[in-house]
Design a protein around this motif. Structure first.
Motif, PDB file in Angstrom:
ATOM      1  N   GLY A  17       0.810  -1.216   0.000  1.00  0.00           N
ATOM      2  CA  GLY A  17       0.000   0.000   0.000  1.00  0.00           C
ATOM      3  C   GLY A  17       0.842   1.264   0.000  1.00  0.00           C
ATOM      4  N   GLY A  18       2.017   1.190  -0.618  1.00  0.00           N
ATOM      5  CA  GLY A  18       2.895   2.350  -0.687  1.00  0.00           C
ATOM      6  C   GLY A  18       3.700   2.609   0.572  1.00  0.00           C
ATOM      7  N   LYS A  19       3.642   1.679   1.552  1.00  0.00           N
ATOM      8  CA  LYS A  19       4.381   1.847   2.805  1.00  0.00           C
ATOM      9  C   LYS A  19       5.413   0.729   2.932  1.00  0.00           C
ATOM     10  CE  LYS A  19       0.659   4.161   5.195  1.00  0.00           C
ATOM     11  NZ  LYS A  19      -0.204   4.185   6.357  1.00  0.00           N
ATOM     12  N   PRO A  20       6.569   1.034   3.578  1.00  0.00           N
ATOM     13  CA  PRO A  20       7.621   0.030   3.723  1.00  0.00           C
ATOM     14  C   PRO A  20       7.328  -0.961   4.857  1.00  0.00           C
ATOM     15  CG  PRO A  20       8.317   2.073   4.740  1.00  0.00           C
ATOM     16  CD  PRO A  20       6.970   2.338   4.119  1.00  0.00           C
ATOM     17  N   TYR A  21       7.532  -2.224   4.561  1.00  0.00           N
ATOM     18  CA  TYR A  21       7.375  -3.299   5.542  1.00  0.00           C
ATOM     19  C   TYR A  21       8.663  -4.107   5.599  1.00  0.00           C
ATOM     20  CZ  TYR A  21       2.350  -2.609   6.104  1.00  0.00           C
ATOM     21  OH  TYR A  21       1.117  -2.099   6.422  1.00  0.00           O
ATOM     22  N   ILE A  22       8.945  -4.673   6.772  1.00  0.00           N
ATOM     23  CA  ILE A  22      10.114  -5.510   6.975  1.00  0.00           C
ATOM     24  C   ILE A  22       9.646  -6.873   7.468  1.00  0.00           C
ATOM     25  CG2 ILE A  22      10.463  -4.713   9.362  1.00  0.00           C
ATOM     26  CD1 ILE A  22      13.523  -4.868   8.786  1.00  0.00           C
ATOM     27  N   PHE A  23      10.351  -7.929   7.038  1.00  0.00           N
ATOM     28  CA  PHE A  23       9.965  -9.265   7.481  1.00  0.00           C
ATOM     29  C   PHE A  23      10.479  -9.496   8.890  1.00  0.00           C
ATOM     30  CE2 PHE A  23      10.257 -13.862   7.914  1.00  0.00           C
ATOM     31  CZ  PHE A  23       8.960 -14.205   7.562  1.00  0.00           C
ATOM     32  N   VAL A  25      11.279 -12.090  11.622  1.00  0.00           N
ATOM     33  CA  VAL A  25      11.552 -13.526  11.708  1.00  0.00           C
ATOM     34  C   VAL A  25      10.862 -14.175  12.906  1.00  0.00           C
ATOM     35  CG1 VAL A  25      13.741 -13.364  10.447  1.00  0.00           C
ATOM     36  CG2 VAL A  25      13.745 -13.213  12.959  1.00  0.00           C
ATOM     37  N   LEU A  26      10.489 -13.390  13.913  1.00  0.00           N
ATOM     38  CA  LEU A  26       9.789 -13.958  15.069  1.00  0.00           C
ATOM     39  C   LEU A  26       8.312 -14.162  14.782  1.00  0.00           C
ATOM     40  CD1 LEU A  26      11.328 -11.888  18.006  1.00  0.00           C
ATOM     41  CD2 LEU A  26      12.045 -14.131  17.164  1.00  0.00           C
ATOM     42  N   ARG A  27       7.679 -13.144  14.239  1.00  0.00           N
ATOM     43  CA  ARG A  27       6.246 -13.215  13.953  1.00  0.00           C
ATOM     44  C   ARG A  27       5.961 -13.855  12.599  1.00  0.00           C
ATOM     45  NH1 ARG A  27       4.900  -7.037  15.629  1.00  0.00           N
ATOM     46  NH2 ARG A  27       7.111  -6.793  15.206  1.00  0.00           N
ATOM     47  N   LYS A  28       7.020 -14.080  11.818  1.00  0.00           N
ATOM     48  CA  LYS A  28       6.941 -14.734  10.503  1.00  0.00           C
ATOM     49  C   LYS A  28       5.970 -14.027   9.569  1.00  0.00           C
ATOM     50  CE  LYS A  28       8.355 -19.102  12.387  1.00  0.00           C
ATOM     51  NZ  LYS A  28       7.939 -20.327  12.980  1.00  0.00           N
ATOM     52  N   LYS A  29       6.082 -12.695   9.548  1.00  0.00           N
ATOM     53  CA  LYS A  29       5.255 -11.899   8.645  1.00  0.00           C
ATOM     54  C   LYS A  29       5.916 -10.536   8.458  1.00  0.00           C
ATOM     55  CE  LYS A  29       2.202  -9.862  12.148  1.00  0.00           C
ATOM     56  NZ  LYS A  29       0.819  -9.656  12.550  1.00  0.00           N
ATOM     57  N   TYR A  30       5.460  -9.826   7.438  1.00  0.00           N
ATOM     58  CA  TYR A  30       5.935  -8.473   7.211  1.00  0.00           C
ATOM     59  C   TYR A  30       5.189  -7.521   8.134  1.00  0.00           C
ATOM     60  CZ  TYR A  30       8.707  -9.779   3.176  1.00  0.00           C
ATOM     61  OH  TYR A  30       9.665 -10.333   2.369  1.00  0.00           O
ATOM     62  N   VAL A  31       5.942  -6.596   8.755  1.00  0.00           N
ATOM     63  CA  VAL A  31       5.360  -5.594   9.639  1.00  0.00           C
ATOM     64  C   VAL A  31       5.807  -4.208   9.177  1.00  0.00           C
ATOM     65  CG1 VAL A  31       5.183  -7.141  11.640  1.00  0.00           C
ATOM     66  CG2 VAL A  31       7.261  -5.794  11.301  1.00  0.00           C
ATOM     67  N   LEU A  32       4.973  -3.219   9.414  1.00  0.00           N
ATOM     68  CA  LEU A  32       5.271  -1.854   9.019  1.00  0.00           C
ATOM     69  C   LEU A  32       6.562  -1.386   9.689  1.00  0.00           C
ATOM     70  CD1 LEU A  32       4.231   0.716   7.522  1.00  0.00           C
ATOM     71  CD2 LEU A  32       3.107   1.329   9.677  1.00  0.00           C
ATOM     72  N   ILE A  33       7.442  -0.789   8.907  1.00  0.00           N
ATOM     73  CA  ILE A  33       8.696  -0.271   9.470  1.00  0.00           C
ATOM     74  C   ILE A  33       8.442   1.123  10.046  1.00  0.00           C
ATOM     75  CG2 ILE A  33      11.100   0.365   9.086  1.00  0.00           C
ATOM     76  CD1 ILE A  33      11.122  -1.426   6.639  1.00  0.00           C
ATOM     77  N   THR A  34       8.348   1.186  11.349  1.00  0.00           N
ATOM     78  CA  THR A  34       8.329   2.457  12.059  1.00  0.00           C
ATOM     79  C   THR A  34       9.724   2.623  12.663  1.00  0.00           C
ATOM     80  OG1 THR A  34       7.663   1.414  14.140  1.00  0.00           O
ATOM     81  CG2 THR A  34       5.878   2.171  12.660  1.00  0.00           C
TER      82      THR A  34
END
Length: 157
Positions: A17-23, A25-34
């Motif tokens: 959605g035009g926002k950066p996410y990082i994978f 490794v603990l939650r095994k998903k991409y999360v928003l990079i704040t």
């Protein structure tokens, strides 16, 4: 993202959605990079790669109830017996580590009773050991390694 006073690590990012996410490794998903998430991801990889903590014993953004309020701890590491061992509070790099931050992690640790606490904004890091018998807190020069040794924490007290 901002350069931190923590080791560089390999990471995967993507745009959603035009926002950066990082994978994560603990939650095994991409999360928003704040800014705070950037610090948390650095600490996760520091614990895994430099200090020998098993991924299976680290919980990210775990919930806890404090004075009837639902709160979230940034990182909580358990020992092999499932008891809290290390509690980490991450702040964004532009957030100064103040007494209020220590008070916050202290309140959280009143619930968890972990013997070690870490506060970091990615630039400055503090680690302390809590002795519940003597009711004392001692600041350390380094994080405890999972196997009991030390490695060297950049930017410590």
């Amino acid at each position: 993202m901002e350069s931190l006073n923590l080791p560089v690590f390999d990471y995967n990012t993507k745009q959603i959605g035009g926002k950066p996410y990082i994978f994560d490794v603990l939650r095994k998903k991409y999360v928003l990079i704040t800014p705070e998430e950037w610090v948390r991801q650095h600490v996760v990889h520091l614990l895994l790669n430099q200090y020998g903590y098993p991924k299976s014993l680290i919980r990210s953004e775990g919930g806890l109830k404090l004075n009837q309020l639902q709160k979230r701890t940034d990182l909580l590491v358990f020992d092999r017996n499932g008891k809290p061992f290390l509690l980490v509070e991450c702040k964004a790099p532009q957030v100064t580590v103040t007494q209020q931050v220590f008070d916050q992690i202290g309140r959280y640790n009143h619930v968890h009773q972990a013997p070690y606490m870490v506060v970091t904004n990615g630039l400055t890091h503090f680690c302390c050991c809590v002795d519940y018998q003597l009711n004392t807190v001692d600041f350390l020069d380094d994080l405890p390694r999972f196997d009991g040794g030390t490695h060297g924490l950049p930017g410590g007290p």
